[in-house]
Design a protein around this motif. Structure first.
Motif, short mmCIF file in Angstrom:
data_model
loop_
_atom_site.label_atom_id
_atom_site.label_comp_id
_atom_site.label_asym_id
_atom_site.label_seq_id
_atom_site.Cartn_x
_atom_site.Cartn_y
_atom_site.Cartn_z
N VAL A 43 0.89 -1.19 0.09
CA VAL A 43 0.07 0.02 0.00
C VAL A 43 0.95 1.41 0.00
N LEU A 44 1.82 1.29 0.62
CA LEU A 44 2.98 2.43 0.91
C LEU A 44 3.33 2.66 -0.66
N ASN A 45 3.50 1.55 -1.41
CA ASN A 45 4.12 2.05 -2.75
C ASN A 45 2.97 2.70 -3.81
N GLU A 46 1.61 2.41 -3.30
CA GLU A 46 0.76 3.03 -4.14
C GLU A 46 0.19 4.38 -3.59
N ARG A 47 0.82 4.76 -2.78
CA ARG A 47 0.35 6.06 -1.93
C ARG A 47 1.24 7.24 -2.54
N GLN A 94 -10.53 9.36 -11.06
CA GLN A 94 -10.01 9.87 -12.51
C GLN A 94 -8.49 10.41 -12.59
N LEU A 95 -8.38 11.09 -11.30
CA LEU A 95 -7.03 11.98 -11.40
C LEU A 95 -5.98 10.89 -11.07
N THR A 96 -5.93 9.91 -9.89
CA THR A 96 -5.17 9.15 -9.72
C THR A 96 -4.84 8.22 -10.72
N GLY A 97 -5.75 7.76 -11.54
CA GLY A 97 -5.68 6.86 -12.88
C GLY A 97 -4.94 7.50 -13.60
N LYS A 98 -5.05 8.81 -13.90
CA LYS A 98 -4.25 9.79 -14.98
C LYS A 98 -2.68 9.79 -14.27
N LEU A 99 -2.56 9.83 -13.13
CA LEU A 99 -1.39 10.25 -12.42
C LEU A 99 -0.27 8.83 -12.58
N ARG A 100 -0.98 7.73 -12.26
CA ARG A 100 -0.45 6.43 -12.36
C ARG A 100 0.00 6.01 -13.69
N SER A 101 -0.62 6.56 -14.79
CA SER A 101 -0.08 6.16 -16.18
C SER A 101 0.64 7.25 -16.76
N SER A 102 0.99 8.15 -16.00
CA SER A 102 1.82 9.71 -16.29
C SER A 102 3.37 9.33 -16.26
#
Length: 218
Positions: A25-29, A173-181
């Motif tokens: 979880v820490l690695n996804e925060r 929406q925003l975290t999904g966009k962030l993770r693919s950026s």
């Protein structure tokens, strides 16, 4: 910050599965996006926003309680308050100042014309997403000091959504966009250590006794 030795001492009391979950979880925060709620008087809505932050990996939430000072509803948050860092502010001005000093762009959510549509929102800069009351929305203070305005596209007769629904849609929406950026959105090593210690301190009902035991041993 707690010493590495003390953190290891506490970690050794976790099951291997729990310890692995903490690391996962820490690695996804992220602290690249944070959320602020302004005097949301329906307590279950604030609690639901906190739960959405946990679900989508947003570590810090800022709660402004200038008019409505209430405790976060633990039952509705379903334990999420243990895993999300809650920052409480007595005034909107103090919250905005604090976030600006930390390098955040102030983003006001509003359904009105002129706001940027969610799907087009630029996530390259650290941003603090502000949500207002169910009835009146955000205060004039937030709207006048905001660096950007954000809205969810709507195509029906209804012009607004419940705050907890809006927060869930925006964060997904925003975290999904962030993770693919290519943005460096993950927690720094220092933030990871501080967050892990916060989680550990809330994981043991006898935490104060463990502190004493640690000092007795070391």
């Amino acid at each position: 910050m707690a010493s590495p030795q003390f953190i290891t001492f506490l970690e050794d009391m976790l099951t291997p599965e729990r310890k692995a979950l903490f690391e996962k979880v820490l690695n996804e925060r992220t602290n690249h996006i944070t959320v602020a709620t302004e005097d949301v008087y329906q307590l279950h809505n604030t609690s639901a926003v906190i739960r959405s932050c946990d679900v989508f990996g947003v570590q810090n939430v800022h709660v402004i309680e200038e008019k409505n000072q209430k405790k976060i509803d633990r039952e509705i948050a379903m334990g999420a308050q243990k895993w999300v860092s809650l920052n409480r502010h007595d005034s909107t001005a103090d919250c905005i100042t604090d976030l600006r000093e930390k390098g955040y762009k102030i983003v006001a959510t509003t359904p009105h014309d002129g706001a940027e549509v969610l799907t087009n929102f630029d996530i390259t800069e650290p941003c603090a997403i502000f949500f207002g009351t169910e009835k009146d929305g955000l205060s004039d203070e937030v709207l006048s000091k905001a660096d950007a305005f954000l809205k969810i596209p709507m195509y029906g007769f209804t012009e607004s959504l419940n705050i907890s629904v809006s927060a869930a849609i925006i964060l997904q929406q925003l975290t999904g966009k962030l993770r693919s950026s290519s943005v460096d959105w993950k927690l720094s090593e220092t933030d990871k250590i501080e967050t892990k210690f916060e989680w550990l301190s809330k994981s043991f009902k006898n935490f104060n006794q463990l502190v004493k035991k640690f000092h007795d041993i070391y």
